[in-house]
Design a protein around this motif. Structure first.
Motif, short mmCIF file in Angstrom:
data_model
loop_
_atom_site.label_atom_id
_atom_site.label_comp_id
_atom_site.label_asym_id
_atom_site.label_seq_id
_atom_site.Cartn_x
_atom_site.Cartn_y
_atom_site.Cartn_z
N TYR A 123 13.94 21.30 93.05
CA TYR A 123 12.81 20.65 93.74
C TYR A 123 13.11 20.40 95.21
O TYR A 123 14.24 20.10 95.59
CB TYR A 123 12.46 19.32 93.06
CG TYR A 123 12.18 19.46 91.59
CD1 TYR A 123 11.36 20.48 91.10
CD2 TYR A 123 12.73 18.57 90.67
CE1 TYR A 123 11.11 20.63 89.74
CE2 TYR A 123 12.49 18.70 89.31
CZ TYR A 123 11.68 19.73 88.85
OH TYR A 123 11.45 19.87 87.51
N THR A 124 12.06 20.44 96.01
CA THR A 124 12.18 20.20 97.45
C THR A 124 12.14 18.72 97.79
O THR A 124 12.55 18.32 98.88
CB THR A 124 11.01 20.87 98.19
OG1 THR A 124 9.78 20.41 97.60
CG2 THR A 124 11.09 22.39 98.10
N ASP A 125 11.59 17.89 96.88
CA ASP A 125 11.25 16.52 97.23
C ASP A 125 12.01 15.48 96.40
O ASP A 125 11.55 14.37 96.20
CB ASP A 125 9.73 16.31 97.05
CG ASP A 125 9.22 16.77 95.69
OD1 ASP A 125 9.99 17.43 94.94
OD2 ASP A 125 8.06 16.48 95.36
N ARG A 126 13.20 15.88 95.91
CA ARG A 126 14.03 14.94 95.15
C ARG A 126 15.46 15.00 95.65
O ARG A 126 15.88 15.98 96.25
CB ARG A 126 13.99 15.28 93.64
CG ARG A 126 12.62 15.15 93.01
CD ARG A 126 12.10 13.72 93.00
NE ARG A 126 12.91 12.85 92.16
CZ ARG A 126 12.64 12.56 90.88
NH1 ARG A 126 11.58 13.07 90.30
NH2 ARG A 126 13.42 11.74 90.19
N ALA A 277 13.36 26.28 95.20
CA ALA A 277 12.87 24.92 94.92
C ALA A 277 11.35 24.81 95.12
O ALA A 277 10.78 25.44 96.00
CB ALA A 277 13.59 23.93 95.83
N VAL A 278 10.74 23.98 94.25
CA VAL A 278 9.29 23.73 94.33
C VAL A 278 9.07 22.21 94.30
O VAL A 278 10.02 21.44 94.23
CB VAL A 278 8.55 24.39 93.14
CG1 VAL A 278 8.74 25.92 93.18
CG2 VAL A 278 9.04 23.83 91.81
N THR A 279 7.83 21.78 94.33
CA THR A 279 7.52 20.36 94.25
C THR A 279 7.77 19.85 92.84
O THR A 279 7.40 20.50 91.86
CB THR A 279 6.05 20.12 94.64
OG1 THR A 279 5.84 20.68 95.93
CG2 THR A 279 5.71 18.64 94.66
N CYS A 280 8.39 18.66 92.74
CA CYS A 280 8.73 18.09 91.42
C CYS A 280 7.47 17.66 90.66
O CYS A 280 6.64 16.94 91.21
CB CYS A 280 9.67 16.90 91.61
SG CYS A 280 10.17 16.14 90.05
N PRO A 281 7.33 18.07 89.39
CA PRO A 281 6.14 17.71 88.62
C PRO A 281 6.21 16.32 87.95
O PRO A 281 5.20 15.83 87.46
CB PRO A 281 6.05 18.80 87.55
CG PRO A 281 7.48 19.22 87.35
CD PRO A 281 8.17 19.05 88.68
#
Ligand code: MN
Length: 304
Positions: A123-126, A277-281
């Motif tokens: 993830y990109t945001d964690r 990495a992607v946005t965390c769900p």
């Protein structure tokens, strides 16, 4: 004896003994056994604990830097890990509890990678942290084993990185992403490791020391962990117990190089990539145990 799982130039997985930078294959007959198990699992099952002599195949061996290193046990039935098992890590995480009230947790075996491989941040945001740890590989079936008899169930020791997403999700999620359990580079038999209370554990990121601890500072030491874990679940040959991390956890990011090292056990280095990495769900950011916001500088101590 240092035992390595590796993939040969012919693409077949093998187990070998490492000495002076050369890998010599263990006699295939010795690693024979139930189909579907890795050569290391078969060797452990055939050898028991302690390992004793291991017959080698004929031939000169292969330079270590010419083989693809696999996790020493690529296929344990489980990876058991201790949360909060050093007092200084308990303090840095502002935790009022430790392993003695939390018990243990499981990491998915599918999260294993070997030395030289790459941790892939999902993830990109964690925030993701390194946790350097000493890991124990079980040599014979252990169920209800008292601490006094625990070490006779150990096949060997290795270095492990318990890569962790910070936040409020369950530990089994935060620590089980694919590639989140680097282990290796090899396992070392107890006769070569010697007294556990003299081992020193260090962990560096990009060459900067973050963690530096004595294994004797474990809250639950290796025999206590084996006694407790084997009272909960049967431990099979090749199962892994990771003993927990000391103070000095910190964020890892794309392009980093992480090294965990333990005296007389070895040095495990892996890369880090956020390329996919992607946005965390899930919504756990900002919840859960609170890691230190800033890295505390660690000064290398004199080994003892
Ligand atoms: Mn850990």
């Amino acid at each position: 004896m240092k035992l390595l799982s590796y993939r040969g130039r012919d693409g077949l997985d093998r187990v070998g003994v490492v000495a002076d930078g050369v890998v010599r294959e263990v006699s295939p007959e010795r690693a024979a056994g139930p189909a579907g198990l890795s050569p290391m699992r078969r060797l452990i099952a055939a050898s028991g604990s302690p390992a004793g002599e291991v017959p080698l195949a004929d031939g000169p061996g292969v330079p270590l830097d010419e083989v693809r290193v696999l996790p020493p046990v690529p296929d344990p039935t489980k990876i058991v890990a201790a949360p909060v098992n050093y007092v200084d890590h308990q303090a840095e995480m502002s935790q009022s509890v430790h392993v003695g009230s939390l018990g243990v947790f499981l990491k998915a075996p599918s999260s294993l990678i070997g030395a030289g491989d790459v941790v892939r941040l999902p993830y990109t945001d964690r925030r993701f942290d390194q946790e350097g740890e000493l890991a124990v590989v079980i040599g014979r079936t252990a169920r209800g084993v008292p601490a006094a008899d625990a070490l006779s169930h150990v096949f060997g020791y290795t270095c492990l990185l318990d890569i962790t997403m910070r936040g409020g999700e369950d530990r089994s999620t935060r620590k089980s992403f694919d590639t989140f359990t680097p282990m290796g580079p090899w396992l070392v038999t107890p006769d070569e490791v010697g007294p556990l209370e003299t081992l020193r554990l260090t962990c560096s990121v990009n060459g900067t020391l973050r963690q530096d601890a004595d294994v004797r500072d474990l809250i639950w030491d290796v025999p206590a962990l084996i006694e407790y874990v084997s009272s909960v679940m049967t431990l099979h040959p090749g199962d892994v117990i990771s003993t927990g991390t000391p103070a000095g956890v910190g964020a890892i990011n794309d392009g980093d190089s992480v090294t965990a090292a333990v005296t007389r056990v070895g040095e495990l280095t892996v890369g880090v990539s956020a390329a996919s990495a992607v946005t965390c769900p899930t919504l756990g950011a900002g919840a859960g145990p609170v890691p230190p916001a800033e890295l505390t500088p660690v000064r290398a101590r004199t080994a003892n």
